[in-house]
Scaffold this active site. Structure first.
Site, PDB file in Angstrom:
ATOM      1  N   SER A 145       0.851  -1.188   0.000  1.00 59.09           N
ATOM      2  CA  SER A 145       0.000   0.000   0.000  1.00 59.09           C
ATOM      3  C   SER A 145       0.883   1.233   0.000  1.00 59.09           C
ATOM      4  O   SER A 145       2.071   1.167   0.373  1.00 59.09           O
ATOM      5  CB  SER A 145      -0.879   0.002   1.262  1.00 59.09           C
ATOM      6  N   TYR A 158      -3.002  -0.109  10.083  1.00 58.79           N
ATOM      7  CA  TYR A 158      -2.832  -0.507   8.688  1.00 58.79           C
ATOM      8  C   TYR A 158      -1.453  -0.103   8.177  1.00 58.79           C
ATOM      9  O   TYR A 158      -0.794  -0.867   7.469  1.00 58.79           O
ATOM     10  CB  TYR A 158      -3.933   0.142   7.847  1.00 58.79           C
TER      11      TYR A 158
END
Length: 268
Positions: A145, A158
């Site tokens: 990501s 995250y």
């Protein structure tokens, strides 16, 4: 479009979002695809839909990626039914429940997020990679990501999970050197999925990365076209495949490193 007929892929988080796109995109290229997810009914339906749409062989293997015994059983079933795994895609993972700084986050949910990405990927690698090593062939893709490389105050769990996953990928690639098995970080960009739609930071966002670009990049990995990038970060929707195919990355390009504060930095 890469022809991957005869390969077998195992995709986690397969019933929805990016995982669902990957299952269908790989199946359309001739891959036999096993999909793993926690919710059995939704997973079985998704894999049946892909089989009907593509004519490819699919297999639903319900499991929680953080449950060691469930993962081992699922991978054993894939081996029994499909024979092997050529491509493992670690896509499953949770997101922070609320956009808050780390000290305001629910501690249990915070760790659930980190565990889903890190423990989940490690358990899948533990179950799948030995078979790849025995055959001298295989590829592992960990879904990275933008938050792997940039901190985000509102998605601390995250961010931590995706950064840790990058280090796991590099560690894996170093350990696999010369074995014929390779590992990659692939960031999908911002794909329009139920997960991204649930995130306040993407409210009113419109510049979505087409899921086809993610499939295209991972298909190129599966075809062995990007093995020079093993242990490194690739980004769907930004990286050009023709360019990647023509570049041999040097030193620590596309890997996590500290930047020196100057020429006299003792860590340079």
């Amino acid at each position: 479009m890469a022809d991957l007929v005869g390969q077998v892929a195992l995709v986690t988080g397969a019933s929805t979002g990016i995982g669902r796109h990957l299952v269908e995109g790989l199946a359309a290229r001739g891959v036999a695809v096993a999909g793993l997810a926690r919710t059995e009914d939704r997973l079985v339906a998704a894999m049946a839909e892909v089989a009907e749409a593509t004519g490819a062989r699919t297999l639903a293997v319900p499991a929680d990626v953080t449950d060691r015994r469930a993962v081992d059983r699922a991978v054993a079933r894939v081996a029994d039914v499909l024979g092997r795994v050529d491509l493992l895609v670690n896509n499953a993972g949770l997101i922070d429940a609320a956009e808050v700084p780390v000290w305001e986050a629910d501690a249990d949910q915070w760790w659930d997020v980190v565990t889903s990405h890190i423990r989940g990927a490690q358990l899948m690698v533990r179950a799948v990679v030995p078979g790849m090593l025995a055959r001298g062939h295989g590829r592992v893709v960990n879904l990275a990501s933008g938050m792997s490389i940039r901190a985000n105050r509102d998605y601390s769990a995250y961010s931590v999970a995706k950064t840790g996953l990058m280090r796991l990928t590099e560690t894996l690639a170093v350990s696999l050197g010369g074995s014929g098995v390779h590992a990659f970080d692939v960031a999908p960009g911002v794909v329009d999925t139920p997960m991204t739609r649930s995130m306040e930071m993407w409210r009113d966002f419109t510049d979505w990365t087409p899921p086809e670009r993610v499939v295209e990049l991972i298909a190129a990995v599966a075809a062995g076209e990007l093995d020079a990038w093993s242990g490194r970060f690739l980004r769907a929707g930004a990286d050009d495949l023709a360019t990647l195919r023509g570049v041999a990355p040097e030193d620590t390009a596309r890997q996590l490193r500290l930047r020196p504060y100057g020429d006299d930095d003792p860590l340079t």
